[in-house]
Scaffold this active site. Sequence first.
Site, PDB file in Angstrom:
ATOM      1  N   SER A 222       0.978  -1.072   0.169  1.00  0.00           N
ATOM      2  CA  SER A 222       0.037   0.018  -0.054  1.00  0.00           C
ATOM      3  C   SER A 222       0.693   1.483   0.009  1.00  0.00           C
ATOM      4  CB  SER A 222      -0.750   0.082   1.332  1.00  0.00           C
ATOM      5  OG  SER A 222      -1.876   0.978   0.989  1.00  0.00           O
ATOM      6  N   ASN A 223       0.401   2.333   0.303  1.00  0.00           N
ATOM      7  CA  ASN A 223       0.948   3.430   0.346  1.00  0.00           C
ATOM      8  C   ASN A 223       0.827   4.419   1.739  1.00  0.00           C
ATOM      9  OD1 ASN A 223      -1.024   5.269  -0.323  1.00  0.00           O
ATOM     10  ND2 ASN A 223      -1.070   4.057  -2.323  1.00  0.00           N
TER      11      ASN A 223
END
Length: 399
Positions: free
Chosen positions: A209-210
């Site tokens: 993810s980020n």
Amino acid sequence: MFSEKNIVLIVSGGIAAYKAATFARLLIKEKAHVKVVMTKSATEFITPKTMAVLTNEPVLTDLFADPTDAKIDHISVADWADYIFVVPATANIIAKIANGIADDAASTVLAARHTPLIIAPAMNENMYRQKAVQKNLQNIVADGDIVIQPAEGLLAEGYSGQGRLPEPADILAYSELVLHQKQGRLQNKHVVISAGGTVEPIDPVRYISNRSSGKMGYALAKAAAEQGAQVTLVSATTTLSDPIGVKTIHIQSAQDLSDQMMAALPAADIMIMAAAVSDYRISEPAVNKLKKQTSGQLTLTLVENPDILAQLGAMKKEQYLVGFAAETQNLLEYAQTKLVKKNADMLVANDVSKQQVGFGYDTNQVTILTKNQEPQVLPLQDKLSVARKIMQKISEVIN
Ligand SMILES: Cc1cc2nc3c(=O)[nH]c(=O)nc-3n(C[C@H](O)[C@H](O)[C@H](O)COP(=O)(O)O)c2cc1C
């Protein structure tokens, strides 16, 4: 919205009257000036002294309290008010408001009002569902006043139902929203906003993810709703609560987001891509949890995700399309290229290498790029203020 405003808080005699104290405190925290009017029944549940001490103002309870006073209190209180709240509103005071009955201090202030009225009914569910109560509420709404729906949950009678007074913070948030909406510039517009960081599974327990917190997208949803728009928020991962007055759809991956945004496009007037979308996903996520490799290395094969902004740019007709560019170098150059290449109408660029800007922070500093216009550099400010400026700019362009 209520800062430095004069608020008359009318408390009527329901079991939830004690929550009026918290509500008064919240208003004062917002820097509002608050005067309280209580019905005789309300004083059975909470003392005027409590409300007087909290607001630092005398509380009006009796129309004829001081026969030697020449001042007509109910008129001067009604005239003083910028907004009038009834929290909680009993079935009885609702009937009085709907029918213009003025037989005590509270109802006479209400009969003399000429400013926006917001009422929060709270009562037993059977009372709330009573035809007479519902008709009275419909009449109050038809007269242009604001009724906040009671919440579902455990009632004082010990069983669940609709009739509870919503939490004071929710009454405040909802009132602000509805009052903004009444003056909003995006009435009858459908705004679709994506937010948060997408999640690409590696196996059933791990993912890529980020750092996106979703704060900017959620602030945009709130700002769009404030302008009277019908808002759909397509939310990837975030820890934030669903915004009030916004339809929120929760998704995980870039593919889910693409599906939702493409499905929403035909009925949308404005599409805003504020989500941080993974450019790549694992080509084949493992069905079972991956074990440690004996080689000491694990190779993951990534494949490209759909470019959702470009997809929307290619498919859009009349829709106004807004993209975000979070960069760490050559910000304006990349953003300008993205604006044209993706066929967007507006690009909001932020340099996420700067302090207090972008991912996770409550503040942001953005530059707004639109076709054929000089870039507009906004100062560093909280994300809701940024969101309001963006929605303001969009409403100016599309109206
Ligand atoms: C213990 C108790 C709790 C009550 N709670 C409510 C209530 O939550 N909502 C309501 O509409 N009436 C409630 N009532 C009834 C009102 O107090 C009653 O209708 C009264 O006339 C309301 O007067 P007012 O509207 O002038 O405050 C309650 C009464 C009692 C005795």
